[in-house]
Design an enzyme around this catalytic site. Structure first.
Site, PDB file in Angstrom:
ATOM      1  N   ASN A  10       0.797  -1.106   0.088  1.00 64.89           N
ATOM      2  CA  ASN A  10      -0.027  -0.007  -0.241  1.00 64.89           C
ATOM      3  C   ASN A  10       0.952   1.237   0.060  1.00 64.89           C
ATOM      4  OD1 ASN A  10      -1.735   2.168   0.633  1.00 64.89           O
ATOM      5  ND2 ASN A  10      -2.212   1.528   2.541  1.00 64.89           N
ATOM      6  N   LYS A  12      -0.020   4.265  -0.524  1.00 70.30           N
ATOM      7  CA  LYS A  12      -0.364   5.492   0.114  1.00 70.30           C
ATOM      8  C   LYS A  12      -0.337   6.547  -0.605  1.00 70.30           C
ATOM      9  CE  LYS A  12      -0.330   3.390   4.692  1.00 70.30           C
ATOM     10  NZ  LYS A  12      -0.238   3.473   6.166  1.00 70.30           N
ATOM     11  N   HIS A  97      -9.469   0.971   5.162  1.00 70.32           N
ATOM     12  CA  HIS A  97      -8.257   0.976   5.593  1.00 70.32           C
ATOM     13  C   HIS A  97      -8.585   2.062   6.850  1.00 70.32           C
ATOM     14  CE1 HIS A  97      -4.317   2.461   6.277  1.00 70.32           C
ATOM     15  NE2 HIS A  97      -3.692   1.431   5.910  1.00 70.32           N
ATOM     16  N   GLU A  99      -6.739   4.506   7.829  1.00 70.00           N
ATOM     17  CA  GLU A  99      -6.482   6.081   7.681  1.00 70.00           C
ATOM     18  C   GLU A  99      -7.963   6.520   7.023  1.00 70.00           C
ATOM     19  OE1 GLU A  99      -3.072   5.750   5.505  1.00 70.00           O
ATOM     20  OE2 GLU A  99      -2.207   5.097   7.544  1.00 70.00           O
ATOM     21  N   GLU A 169      -5.188  -4.972  10.939  1.00 73.80           N
ATOM     22  CA  GLU A 169      -4.312  -4.121  11.067  1.00 73.80           C
ATOM     23  C   GLU A 169      -4.565  -3.263  12.197  1.00 73.80           C
ATOM     24  OE1 GLU A 169      -2.327  -2.950   7.070  1.00 73.80           O
ATOM     25  OE2 GLU A 169      -3.937  -1.522   7.286  1.00 73.80           O
ATOM     26  N   GLY A 175       2.496   2.356  10.813  1.00 73.88           N
ATOM     27  CA  GLY A 175       3.432   3.436  10.758  1.00 73.88           C
ATOM     28  C   GLY A 175       4.045   3.746  11.898  1.00 73.88           C
ATOM     29  N   SER A 214       3.453  -2.144  10.366  1.00 78.17           N
ATOM     30  CA  SER A 214       5.072  -2.123  10.594  1.00 78.17           C
ATOM     31  C   SER A 214       5.798  -3.599  10.281  1.00 78.17           C
ATOM     32  CB  SER A 214       5.288  -1.697  11.919  1.00 78.17           C
ATOM     33  OG  SER A 214       4.929  -0.336  12.222  1.00 78.17           O
TER      34      SER A 214
HETATM   35  P1  PGA Z   1       2.855  -0.070   7.715  1.00 80.19           P
HETATM   36  O1  PGA Z   1       1.505   0.432   7.004  1.00 80.19           O
HETATM   37  O2  PGA Z   1       3.384  -1.008   6.742  1.00 80.19           O
HETATM   38  O3  PGA Z   1       3.474   1.598   7.213  1.00 80.19           O
HETATM   39  O4  PGA Z   1       2.755   0.244   8.984  1.00 80.19           O
HETATM   40  C1  PGA Z   1       0.534  -0.712   6.686  1.00 80.19           C
HETATM   41  C2  PGA Z   1      -0.738  -0.075   6.359  1.00 80.19           C
HETATM   42  O5  PGA Z   1      -1.357   1.088   6.574  1.00 80.19           O
HETATM   43  O6  PGA Z   1      -1.710  -0.886   5.498  1.00 80.19           O
END
Ligand code: PGA
Length: 255
Positions: A10, A12, A97, A99, A169, A175, A214
């Site tokens: 992803n 983003k 997601h 976010e 997640e 992140g 992460s």
């Molecule tokens: P990350 O993001 O690997 O940077 O923690 C995962 C995601 O948001 O799908």
């Protein structure tokens, strides 16, 4: 092995057209050496069309990061209909997601609507679910996950999960560099699988459950060795071709 694992990247809201082509090209060339899981790239939508060209001769799938819930195209400025995503080569789309849920106020109901629209357009939804830190600390993780899944199942039926992928997640791991331990990931994935199996026994061996939050080259092998983890949704580390390929290569080929 009935559940084909997936490692999805992803991106983003990162990158550029030239950088995206370079990254996809690097992943495509590395993947040619033969990596076991299915690979899926989720670039910003504006680059889907050109990356679909870059990936044309490969087995790497393309996903959008979001879609409109609208069932028909129309006067919805700024939105993208699922059929447009199919048109530019997408096979998958991320829905819900964290976010989108937290920064853009997407409710469980809206996520379920997007899931339904994605499937109606022939896309495979990658449904993201996960608890916030305070919810884990309060001990209500399972209730939160059951609620998020429940909204989709209420709208689409448990059967719809057969043509979907679920990404667990935990919001506190996205992140942040703070990954769920393999034990915690396994425990939560086992809960999700048994929760779904209670609704439809045939889901047990078909449902693909990805872990996200992460995931890096140095922790991927331990997470992927968990029996109920069928791959990963990778954010930050998917912006580097060799890291993303190292993560995919960490999936055990004897699982
Ligand atoms: P990350 O993001 O690997 O940077 O923690 C995962 C995601 O948001 O799908």
């Amino acid at each position: 092995m009935s559940r084909v694992p997936i490692v999805a990247g992803n991106w983003k809201m990162h990158g550029s057209r030239a950088g995206g082509i370079r990254l996809a090209e690097g992943i495509r060339l590395g993947f040619a050496d033969g990596i076991f899981p299915d690979l899926v790239l989720c670039p910003p939508s504006v680059y889907l069309d050109c990356l679909s060209e870059t990936l044309r001769e490969s087995n790497i799938g393309l996903a959008a990061q979001d879609l409109s819930e609208q069932e028909s195209a129309g006067a919805f400025t700024g939105e993208l209909h699922g059929s447009m995503l199919v048109d530019v080569g997408c096979r998958y789309v991320i829905v819900g997601h964290s976010e989108r849920r937290l920064l853009f106020g997407e409710s469980d109901g809206l996520v379920a609507h997007k899931f339904a629209t994605a499937q109606a357009c022939g896309l495979i939804p990658i449904l993201c679910i996960g608890e916030k830190l305070e919810e884990r600390e309060e001990g209500i993780t399972k209730r939160v996950l059951a609620r998020q899944l429940g909204a989709v199942i209420e709208r689409c039926g448990a059967d719809a999960m057969k043509e979907a992928v679920i990404a667990y997640e935990p919001v506190w791991a996205i992140g942040t560099g703070r990954t769920a331990s393999p034990e915690l990931a396994q425990e939560t994935h086992a809960f999700l699988r048994s929760h779904l199996t209670a609704m439809d026994a045939t889901l047990a061996n078909s449902m693909r459950l990805l872990y996200g939050g992460s995931v890096k080259p140095d922790n991927a092998a331990a997470l992927f060795s968990c029996p109920d983890v069928d791959g990963g949704l990778i954010g930050g580390a998917s912006l580097n071709a060799s890291d993303f390929l190292a993560i995919a290569a960490a999936y055990p080929d004897n699982k």
